[in-house]
Design a protein around this motif. Structure first.
Motif, PDB file in Angstrom:
ATOM      1  N   LEU A 163       0.809  -1.218   0.000  1.00 31.22           N
ATOM      2  CA  LEU A 163       0.000   0.000   0.000  1.00 31.22           C
ATOM      3  C   LEU A 163       0.845   1.271   0.000  1.00 31.22           C
ATOM      4  O   LEU A 163       0.391   2.311  -0.464  1.00 31.22           O
ATOM      5  CB  LEU A 163      -0.939   0.022   1.217  1.00 31.22           C
ATOM      6  CG  LEU A 163      -1.963  -1.108   1.301  1.00 31.22           C
ATOM      7  CD1 LEU A 163      -2.761  -1.003   2.600  1.00 31.22           C
ATOM      8  CD2 LEU A 163      -2.888  -1.103   0.094  1.00 31.22           C
ATOM      9  N   GLY A 164       2.044   1.205   0.540  1.00 32.61           N
ATOM     10  CA  GLY A 164       2.894   2.393   0.582  1.00 32.61           C
ATOM     11  C   GLY A 164       4.118   2.179   1.439  1.00 32.61           C
ATOM     12  O   GLY A 164       4.241   1.175   2.140  1.00 32.61           O
ATOM     13  N   VAL A 165       5.006   3.151   1.360  1.00 30.99           N
ATOM     14  CA  VAL A 165       6.247   3.079   2.119  1.00 30.99           C
ATOM     15  C   VAL A 165       6.649   4.481   2.536  1.00 30.99           C
ATOM     16  O   VAL A 165       6.379   5.455   1.821  1.00 30.99           O
ATOM     17  CB  VAL A 165       7.372   2.392   1.294  1.00 30.99           C
ATOM     18  CG1 VAL A 165       7.722   3.198   0.057  1.00 30.99           C
ATOM     19  CG2 VAL A 165       8.596   2.125   2.133  1.00 30.99           C
ATOM     20  N   GLN A 166       7.265   4.605   3.706  1.00 27.58           N
ATOM     21  CA  GLN A 166       7.747   5.897   4.192  1.00 27.58           C
ATOM     22  C   GLN A 166       9.102   5.683   4.857  1.00 27.58           C
ATOM     23  O   GLN A 166       9.279   4.745   5.637  1.00 27.58           O
ATOM     24  CB  GLN A 166       6.758   6.490   5.186  1.00 27.58           C
ATOM     25  CG  GLN A 166       7.059   7.903   5.555  1.00 27.58           C
ATOM     26  CD  GLN A 166       5.934   8.529   6.378  1.00 27.58           C
ATOM     27  OE1 GLN A 166       4.990   7.872   6.782  1.00 27.58           O
ATOM     28  NE2 GLN A 166       6.056   9.818   6.633  1.00 27.58           N
ATOM     29  N   GLN A 167      10.055   6.554   4.534  1.00 27.14           N
ATOM     30  CA  GLN A 167      11.407   6.446   5.092  1.00 27.14           C
ATOM     31  C   GLN A 167      11.621   7.543   6.118  1.00 27.14           C
ATOM     32  O   GLN A 167      11.196   8.681   5.943  1.00 27.14           O
ATOM     33  CB  GLN A 167      12.455   6.547   3.992  1.00 27.14           C
ATOM     34  CG  GLN A 167      13.854   6.276   4.479  1.00 27.14           C
ATOM     35  CD  GLN A 167      14.865   6.149   3.341  1.00 27.14           C
ATOM     36  OE1 GLN A 167      14.539   6.315   2.183  1.00 27.14           O
ATOM     37  NE2 GLN A 167      16.094   5.851   3.687  1.00 27.14           N
ATOM     38  N   PHE A 168      12.309   7.162   7.209  1.00 28.29           N
ATOM     39  CA  PHE A 168      12.627   8.091   8.285  1.00 28.29           C
ATOM     40  C   PHE A 168      14.118   8.018   8.566  1.00 28.29           C
ATOM     41  O   PHE A 168      14.591   7.005   9.075  1.00 28.29           O
ATOM     42  CB  PHE A 168      11.873   7.724   9.575  1.00 28.29           C
ATOM     43  CG  PHE A 168      10.396   7.626   9.403  1.00 28.29           C
ATOM     44  CD1 PHE A 168       9.598   8.754   9.502  1.00 28.29           C
ATOM     45  CD2 PHE A 168       9.804   6.406   9.138  1.00 28.29           C
ATOM     46  CE1 PHE A 168       8.224   8.667   9.345  1.00 28.29           C
ATOM     47  CE2 PHE A 168       8.430   6.303   8.982  1.00 28.29           C
ATOM     48  CZ  PHE A 168       7.634   7.433   9.084  1.00 28.29           C
ATOM     49  N   LYS A 169      14.862   9.049   8.230  1.00 23.56           N
ATOM     50  CA  LYS A 169      16.287   9.089   8.586  1.00 23.56           C
ATOM     51  C   LYS A 169      16.357   9.591  10.018  1.00 23.56           C
ATOM     52  O   LYS A 169      16.121  10.762  10.291  1.00 23.56           O
ATOM     53  CB  LYS A 169      17.073   9.983   7.647  1.00 23.56           C
ATOM     54  CG  LYS A 169      18.554   9.947   7.947  1.00 23.56           C
ATOM     55  CD  LYS A 169      19.344  10.567   6.818  1.00 23.56           C
ATOM     56  CE  LYS A 169      20.805  10.613   7.115  1.00 23.56           C
ATOM     57  NZ  LYS A 169      21.492   9.364   7.003  1.00 23.56           N
ATOM     58  N   LEU A 170      16.682   8.692  10.926  1.00 21.94           N
ATOM     59  CA  LEU A 170      16.668   9.029  12.343  1.00 21.94           C
ATOM     60  C   LEU A 170      17.905   9.817  12.754  1.00 21.94           C
ATOM     61  O   LEU A 170      17.813  10.834  13.438  1.00 21.94           O
ATOM     62  CB  LEU A 170      16.535   7.753  13.168  1.00 21.94           C
ATOM     63  CG  LEU A 170      15.317   6.889  12.816  1.00 21.94           C
ATOM     64  CD1 LEU A 170      15.345   5.572  13.577  1.00 21.94           C
ATOM     65  CD2 LEU A 170      14.033   7.642  13.073  1.00 21.94           C
ATOM     66  N   THR A 171      19.083   9.322  12.360  1.00 21.24           N
ATOM     67  CA  THR A 171      20.358  10.012  12.616  1.00 21.24           C
ATOM     68  C   THR A 171      21.293   9.664  11.474  1.00 21.24           C
ATOM     69  O   THR A 171      20.930   8.912  10.567  1.00 21.24           O
ATOM     70  CB  THR A 171      21.016   9.553  13.947  1.00 21.24           C
ATOM     71  OG1 THR A 171      21.466   8.204  13.788  1.00 21.24           O
ATOM     72  CG2 THR A 171      20.075   9.656  15.128  1.00 21.24           C
ATOM     73  N   ASP A 172      22.535  10.166  11.519  1.00 24.33           N
ATOM     74  CA  ASP A 172      23.522   9.793  10.505  1.00 24.33           C
ATOM     75  C   ASP A 172      23.851   8.306  10.563  1.00 24.33           C
ATOM     76  O   ASP A 172      24.341   7.739   9.602  1.00 24.33           O
ATOM     77  CB  ASP A 172      24.812  10.605  10.682  1.00 24.33           C
ATOM     78  CG  ASP A 172      24.634  12.049  10.258  1.00 24.33           C
ATOM     79  OD1 ASP A 172      23.678  12.346   9.513  1.00 24.33           O
ATOM     80  OD2 ASP A 172      25.456  12.889  10.672  1.00 24.33           O
ATOM     81  N   PHE A 173      23.573   7.666  11.695  1.00 20.53           N
ATOM     82  CA  PHE A 173      23.940   6.268  11.880  1.00 20.53           C
ATOM     83  C   PHE A 173      22.735   5.345  12.046  1.00 20.53           C
ATOM     84  O   PHE A 173      22.895   4.193  12.423  1.00 20.53           O
ATOM     85  CB  PHE A 173      24.888   6.117  13.066  1.00 20.53           C
ATOM     86  CG  PHE A 173      26.190   6.834  12.839  1.00 20.53           C
ATOM     87  CD1 PHE A 173      27.181   6.254  12.060  1.00 20.53           C
ATOM     88  CD2 PHE A 173      26.405   8.094  13.375  1.00 20.53           C
ATOM     89  CE1 PHE A 173      28.378   6.917  11.836  1.00 20.53           C
ATOM     90  CE2 PHE A 173      27.600   8.762  13.143  1.00 20.53           C
ATOM     91  CZ  PHE A 173      28.588   8.175  12.368  1.00 20.53           C
ATOM     92  N   SER A 174      21.537   5.834  11.789  1.00 21.46           N
ATOM     93  CA  SER A 174      20.369   4.963  11.829  1.00 21.46           C
ATOM     94  C   SER A 174      19.323   5.464  10.841  1.00 21.46           C
ATOM     95  O   SER A 174      19.224   6.650  10.555  1.00 21.46           O
ATOM     96  CB  SER A 174      19.787   4.881  13.232  1.00 21.46           C
ATOM     97  OG  SER A 174      19.291   6.123  13.642  1.00 21.46           O
ATOM     98  N   ASP A 175      18.573   4.517  10.314  1.00 26.91           N
ATOM     99  CA  ASP A 175      17.561   4.817   9.319  1.00 26.91           C
ATOM    100  C   ASP A 175      16.416   3.838   9.531  1.00 26.91           C
ATOM    101  O   ASP A 175      16.613   2.755  10.079  1.00 26.91           O
ATOM    102  CB  ASP A 175      18.161   4.654   7.910  1.00 26.91           C
ATOM    103  CG  ASP A 175      17.306   5.303   6.842  1.00 26.91           C
ATOM    104  OD1 ASP A 175      16.921   6.470   7.023  1.00 26.91           O
ATOM    105  OD2 ASP A 175      17.031   4.639   5.822  1.00 26.91           O
ATOM    106  N   SER A 176      15.240   4.215   9.103  1.00 26.09           N
ATOM    107  CA  SER A 176      14.082   3.360   9.296  1.00 26.09           C
ATOM    108  C   SER A 176      13.160   3.486   8.094  1.00 26.09           C
ATOM    109  O   SER A 176      13.012   4.570   7.527  1.00 26.09           O
ATOM    110  CB  SER A 176      13.347   3.779  10.578  1.00 26.09           C
ATOM    111  OG  SER A 176      12.221   2.979  10.778  1.00 26.09           O
TER     112      SER A 176
END
Length: 129
Positions: free
Chosen positions: A74-87
């Protein structure tokens, strides 16, 4: 305490100080869901969290073809949490009448000098009627 024992302890502490520090921040990928089971028509969130020990130029996540047939994308969303983590959060809908097994996903990590692959855990969501 003898000089030999003291020397050994210093060597041991130095060893763990050097090698423990480099391995203490391992790169990890974790797959999770906002639901612990599924029923026909359920909309669920599947989340992939990437924890890194260095900055990367790009993270390559799986696309819709990597998902089991029982799950409609149905969809996707990206969240860059910090320079060393991503979601990344996938929104999917479930259409079946059995447990759904979500396999381990390959995640590509691209830097100027190298490309490496990390794998997420797999996940099983039991069917509930």
């Amino acid at each position: 305490m003898s000089i030999r024992k003291v020397s050994f302890l210093i060597l041991l502490i130095s060893f763990f100080g050097i090698f423990g520090a480099t391995n203490s921040k391992a790169q990890t990928v974790r797959l999770s869901s906002d639901s612990d089971s599924v029923s026909v028509g359920d909309i669920i969130q599947l989340n992939i969290k990437v924890q890194l020990n260095q900055e990367v130029d790009e993270i390559i996540y799986p696309d819709s073809s990597a998902f089991p047939q029982e799950l409609t994308w149905l969809g996707v969303q990206q969240f860059k949490l910090t320079d060393f983590s991503d979601s990344l959060s996938y929104r999917v809908q479930y259409f079946a009448n059995q447990d759904v097994f979500i396999p381990s996903f390959p995640i590509g990590l691209v830097t100027q000098n190298d490309t490496s692959i990390l794998y997420s855990n797999s996940l099983t969501l039991p069917f509930r009627s």
